[in-house]
Write a protein that holds these residues in place. Structure first.
Motif, PDB file in Angstrom:
ATOM      1  N   MET A   1      -4.340  44.252  35.790  1.00 52.70           N
ATOM      2  CA  MET A   1      -3.168  43.848  36.104  1.00 52.70           C
ATOM      3  C   MET A   1      -2.583  44.679  37.078  1.00 52.70           C
ATOM      4  N   GLY A   2      -1.823  44.280  37.968  1.00 47.89           N
ATOM      5  CA  GLY A   2      -1.445  45.094  39.376  1.00 47.89           C
ATOM      6  C   GLY A   2      -0.298  44.448  40.171  1.00 47.89           C
ATOM      7  N   ILE A   3       0.351  45.198  40.727  1.00 52.39           N
ATOM      8  CA  ILE A   3       1.568  45.052  41.754  1.00 52.39           C
ATOM      9  C   ILE A   3       0.985  44.329  42.877  1.00 52.39           C
ATOM     10  N   GLN A   4       1.139  43.037  43.169  1.00 53.12           N
ATOM     11  CA  GLN A   4       0.728  42.273  44.125  1.00 53.12           C
ATOM     12  C   GLN A   4       1.569  42.296  45.609  1.00 53.12           C
ATOM     13  N   GLN A   5       3.045  42.281  45.416  1.00 53.76           N
ATOM     14  CA  GLN A   5       3.968  42.409  46.431  1.00 53.76           C
ATOM     15  C   GLN A   5       5.350  42.900  46.136  1.00 53.76           C
ATOM     16  N   ILE A   6       5.683  43.627  46.832  1.00 54.71           N
ATOM     17  CA  ILE A   6       7.300  44.005  46.903  1.00 54.71           C
ATOM     18  C   ILE A   6       8.191  43.457  48.110  1.00 54.71           C
ATOM     19  N   GLU A   7       9.118  42.891  47.473  1.00 54.19           N
ATOM     20  CA  GLU A   7      10.154  42.366  48.673  1.00 54.19           C
ATOM     21  C   GLU A   7      11.521  43.044  48.502  1.00 54.19           C
ATOM     22  N   VAL A   8      12.036  43.504  49.542  1.00 56.13           N
ATOM     23  CA  VAL A   8      13.404  43.984  49.827  1.00 56.13           C
ATOM     24  C   VAL A   8      14.430  43.169  50.342  1.00 56.13           C
ATOM     25  N   TYR A   9      15.423  43.307  49.904  1.00 58.85           N
ATOM     26  CA  TYR A   9      16.827  42.499  50.374  1.00 58.85           C
ATOM     27  C   TYR A   9      17.801  43.594  50.377  1.00 58.85           C
ATOM     28  N   THR A  10      18.862  43.223  51.400  1.00 58.37           N
ATOM     29  CA  THR A  10      19.976  43.869  51.183  1.00 58.37           C
ATOM     30  C   THR A  10      21.242  42.963  50.943  1.00 58.37           C
ATOM     31  N   VAL A  11      22.289  43.388  50.433  1.00 59.61           N
ATOM     32  CA  VAL A  11      23.231  42.358  50.006  1.00 59.61           C
ATOM     33  C   VAL A  11      24.546  43.035  50.180  1.00 59.61           C
ATOM     34  N   ARG A  12      25.959  42.660  50.794  1.00 56.39           N
ATOM     35  CA  ARG A  12      27.002  42.783  50.683  1.00 56.39           C
ATOM     36  C   ARG A  12      27.963  42.231  49.799  1.00 56.39           C
ATOM     37  N   LEU A  13      28.471  43.056  48.898  1.00 56.47           N
ATOM     38  CA  LEU A  13      29.573  42.479  47.798  1.00 56.47           C
ATOM     39  C   LEU A  13      30.961  42.890  47.999  1.00 56.47           C
ATOM     40  N   ARG A  14      31.897  42.198  48.559  1.00 57.58           N
ATOM     41  CA  ARG A  14      33.301  42.589  48.681  1.00 57.58           C
ATOM     42  C   ARG A  14      33.978  42.734  47.678  1.00 57.58           C
ATOM     43  N   TYR A  15      35.021  43.563  47.426  1.00 55.88           N
ATOM     44  CA  TYR A  15      35.650  43.873  46.493  1.00 55.88           C
ATOM     45  C   TYR A  15      36.999  43.077  46.642  1.00 55.88           C
ATOM     46  N   ARG A  16      37.697  42.513  45.438  1.00 56.70           N
ATOM     47  CA  ARG A  16      38.984  41.713  45.510  1.00 56.70           C
ATOM     48  C   ARG A  16      40.043  42.826  46.206  1.00 56.70           C
ATOM     49  N   GLU A  17      39.884  43.958  46.153  1.00 55.21           N
ATOM     50  CA  GLU A  17      40.972  44.769  46.610  1.00 55.21           C
ATOM     51  C   GLU A  17      40.145  46.012  46.831  1.00 55.21           C
ATOM     52  N   PRO A  18      40.756  47.096  47.780  1.00 61.68           N
ATOM     53  CA  PRO A  18      40.176  48.304  48.097  1.00 61.68           C
ATOM     54  C   PRO A  18      40.116  49.266  46.793  1.00 61.68           C
ATOM     55  N   PHE A  19      38.971  49.860  46.314  1.00 62.07           N
ATOM     56  CA  PHE A  19      38.751  50.735  45.153  1.00 62.07           C
ATOM     57  C   PHE A  19      38.890  52.211  45.871  1.00 62.07           C
ATOM     58  N   ARG A  20      39.774  53.178  45.229  1.00 64.65           N
ATOM     59  CA  ARG A  20      40.011  54.480  45.748  1.00 64.65           C
ATOM     60  C   ARG A  20      39.886  55.512  44.905  1.00 64.65           C
ATOM     61  N   ILE A  21      38.838  56.396  45.021  1.00 64.52           N
ATOM     62  CA  ILE A  21      38.590  57.448  44.278  1.00 64.52           C
ATOM     63  C   ILE A  21      39.140  58.941  45.080  1.00 64.52           C
ATOM     64  N   ALA A  22      39.013  60.120  44.419  1.00 62.82           N
ATOM     65  CA  ALA A  22      39.592  61.124  45.298  1.00 62.82           C
ATOM     66  C   ALA A  22      39.044  61.265  46.558  1.00 62.82           C
ATOM     67  N   PRO A  23      37.674  61.257  46.604  1.00 58.90           N
ATOM     68  CA  PRO A  23      37.038  61.582  48.148  1.00 58.90           C
ATOM     69  C   PRO A  23      37.418  60.519  49.007  1.00 58.90           C
ATOM     70  N   ALA A  24      37.424  59.054  48.564  1.00 57.77           N
ATOM     71  CA  ALA A  24      37.428  58.048  49.590  1.00 57.77           C
ATOM     72  C   ALA A  24      37.754  57.018  49.199  1.00 57.77           C
ATOM     73  N   ALA A  25      37.962  55.754  49.971  1.00 58.42           N
ATOM     74  CA  ALA A  25      38.282  54.382  49.350  1.00 58.42           C
ATOM     75  C   ALA A  25      37.051  53.520  49.936  1.00 58.42           C
ATOM     76  N   SER A  26      36.988  52.449  49.151  1.00 57.28           N
ATOM     77  CA  SER A  26      35.514  51.524  49.702  1.00 57.28           C
ATOM     78  C   SER A  26      36.326  50.114  49.299  1.00 57.28           C
ATOM     79  N   THR A  27      35.778  49.326  50.269  1.00 56.08           N
ATOM     80  CA  THR A  27      36.039  47.798  50.071  1.00 56.08           C
ATOM     81  C   THR A  27      35.141  46.919  49.841  1.00 56.08           C
ATOM     82  N   GLU A  28      33.723  47.448  49.748  1.00 58.05           N
ATOM     83  CA  GLU A  28      32.542  46.726  49.436  1.00 58.05           C
ATOM     84  C   GLU A  28      31.507  47.546  48.832  1.00 58.05           C
TER      85      GLU A  28
END
Length: 294
Positions: free
Chosen positions: A1-28
């Protein structure tokens, strides 16, 4: 048994509202998905949620790293996970968030191949675990309102983001505790936002609000400072950004700088090394929490 194929995808998930921690804020969340196809029909899925601030990675660096790793994994046995992880480490140094999504996909294949829940295969026995919800940094009054909403939804533990302004941080926790009462567990997370002096002062002021633990109060690199905070804090200290590997866990435990550890697969490189951090902590009697990023 072996690995035959590896696929890579990117995805963006937007937040309902900005999320802030001490260093910075993010929106997605900008994440990377990996699909590993085996030659016997089983498919495994994994996800990377990189943080440039924590591991130095971005979605772009994760994809580039996977471009180097994936060709070398073709033909390898997906069930020899330790071997596959060693192979990844021999190809590219660091880049734990990139390796974590491959590690997750391999463990997914393991569970599907055995037709058993993965948690049982790796020694777990609990069918229920408590999870908290994290409150983004806002004004004290706004955070108190968010806390009430979370408790009404059924959350029994809240993690409160702090680390921007010491005086306001105390007020945030005060308002939240007043709003939700004494039964709900409260944890605070400064994300390296305080100095050693500020951390000691703030945590002593917060003690009366029944805080379960304080996460990463000072800079991840400041081992001596973390130890000083622990020695002078009435609240247990949890390390997050300071611990990426089993060796990091051993170093902080031996330095008596930590009471608890937050394990994150994006820091450790996946489930395999996350388990090793847990084993180091267990041997020392140090409790762990499993956290996430993105």
């Amino acid at each position: 048994m072996g690995i035959q194929q590896i696929e890579v995808y990117t995805v963006r998930l937007r937040y309902r509202e900005p999320f802030r921690i001490a260093p910075a804020a993010s929106t997605e969340s900008h994440n990377v998905i990996v699909k590993i196809v085996t030659d016997y029909g089983v498919v495994g899925w994994g996800e990377s949620s990189p943080s440039k601030r924590v591991t130095g990675e971005t979605p772009e660096t994760v994809v580039r790293t996977l471009d180097k790793i994936a060709p070398r994994l073709i033909g390898e046995c997906p069930l020899r996970i330790e071997r596959d992880v060693e192979l990844m480490d021999s190809i590219v140094e660091g880049n734990p968030a990139a390796k974590a999504c491959v590690d997750m996909a391999l463990h997914d294949i393991l569970g599907k191949t055995a037709c058993k829940p993965l948690f049982m295969l790796i020694g777990g026995y609990r069918t229920e675990v408590m999870t908290d919800i994290t409150l983004s940094i806002k004004s004290p009054r706004e955070m108190a309102k968010d806390a009430v909403k979370a408790v009404k939804k059924g959350f029994e533990a809240l993690k409160v983001k702090v680390g921007v302004n010491p005086a306001e941080d105390v007020e945030r926790v005060k308002k939240i505790r007043e709003a939700i009462g004494s039964e709900t567990e409260l944890r605070v997370d400064a994300n390296q936002g305080w100095t050693v002096r500020q951390a000691i002062e703030v945590l002593n002021k917060m003690e009366k609000f029944k805080i379960q633990f304080a996460e990463q109060p000072v800079s991840a690199e400041n081992l001596g400072g973390l130890k000083r905070v622990r020695e002078n804090s009435p609240i247990p200290i949890m390390a997050d950004e300071s611990i990426h590997s089993p060796a990091d866990a051993l170093r902080l435990i031996e330095a008596e700088a930590v009471d608890m550890i937050n394990i994150k697969l994006m820091k450790s490189g996946g489930i395999l090394k996350g388990k090793k951090i847990a084993s180091v902590a267990e041997a020392a009697g140090v409790p762990c929490m499993v956290g996430c990023m993105g």
